[in-house]
Design a protein around this motif. Sequence first.
Motif, PDB file in Angstrom:
ATOM      1  N   GLU A   1       7.192  -1.991  -4.871  1.00 42.38           N
ATOM      2  CA  GLU A   1       7.986  -2.072  -6.090  1.00 42.38           C
ATOM      3  C   GLU A   1       9.250  -2.898  -5.859  1.00 42.38           C
ATOM      4  OE1 GLU A   1      10.286   0.768  -9.334  1.00 42.38           O
ATOM      5  OE2 GLU A   1       9.113   1.707  -7.738  1.00 42.38           O
ATOM      6  N   GLU A   2       9.905  -2.672  -4.740  1.00 40.02           N
ATOM      7  CA  GLU A   2      11.132  -3.422  -4.420  1.00 40.02           C
ATOM      8  C   GLU A   2      10.851  -4.927  -4.322  1.00 40.02           C
ATOM      9  OE1 GLU A   2      14.181  -3.740  -0.664  1.00 40.02           O
ATOM     10  OE2 GLU A   2      13.284  -1.777  -1.088  1.00 40.02           O
TER      11      GLU A   2
ATOM     12  N   TYR B   1       4.236   2.023  -1.548  1.00 45.96           N
ATOM     13  CA  TYR B   1       4.455   1.683  -2.944  1.00 45.96           C
ATOM     14  C   TYR B   1       5.920   1.439  -3.303  1.00 45.96           C
ATOM     15  CZ  TYR B   1      -0.391   3.085  -3.106  1.00 45.96           C
ATOM     16  OH  TYR B   1      -1.735   3.180  -2.858  1.00 45.96           O
ATOM     17  N   SER B   2       6.826   2.183  -2.707  1.00 49.43           N
ATOM     18  CA  SER B   2       8.239   1.947  -3.044  1.00 49.43           C
ATOM     19  C   SER B   2       8.684   0.574  -2.541  1.00 49.43           C
ATOM     20  CB  SER B   2       9.137   3.059  -2.492  1.00 49.43           C
ATOM     21  OG  SER B   2       9.091   3.073  -1.080  1.00 49.43           O
ATOM     22  N   GLN B   3       8.180   0.159  -1.377  1.00 47.14           N
ATOM     23  CA  GLN B   3       8.511  -1.164  -0.864  1.00 47.14           C
ATOM     24  C   GLN B   3       7.822  -2.257  -1.693  1.00 47.14           C
ATOM     25  OE1 GLN B   3       7.473   0.044   3.177  1.00 47.14           O
ATOM     26  NE2 GLN B   3       9.426  -0.848   3.822  1.00 47.14           N
TER      27      GLN B   3
END
Length: 170
Positions: free
Chosen positions: A138-139, A134-136
Amino acid sequence: MNGEYRIRMAYQAILNHDFEQAIEWFEQAVREEPDNADYHYRLSITYARSNKLSSALKLAKRAAALDPQHEVYGTHSRNLQGRELAQKASKLMEQGTGDWSRAAALLRRAIRLDGLNLEAHMLLGMAYMGLRRYSQAEEALREALKLDPGREEAQTMLKQLNDRAKLSKR
């Protein structure tokens, strides 16, 4: 007739919104002067705008090979290669086979070739969501929004990620 005349006729066809006729004129110019990188490049652009990506890419690569010092030809070739990789990744994702990792790898390559490829950034966000990274995701979506701040699809996906993050904190 010479190649320049055929190029002028191709542009006249474009002004008349007759893209198939423009392609014919450009093709004639290329046949007449097969070592003219500029003619390959111009035909490539017209093919790309007509959604004939494989033909466009072949011609773009030829233009870049004929005149490797011409930066525009190389950039155009890389952009089309990036589009082709994004299309392949999209097809993988549509198949529903869950090959998110392979799709993400193709999309990262597409973005290295053309960092302004909005569709590749969007698809990469989707691929990362499929991988639960998820963080990737989002990025990737934030990068897409840098390219097109009004892109509703990216905004919606980013909101879904934020909502998911809020739920997981509970």
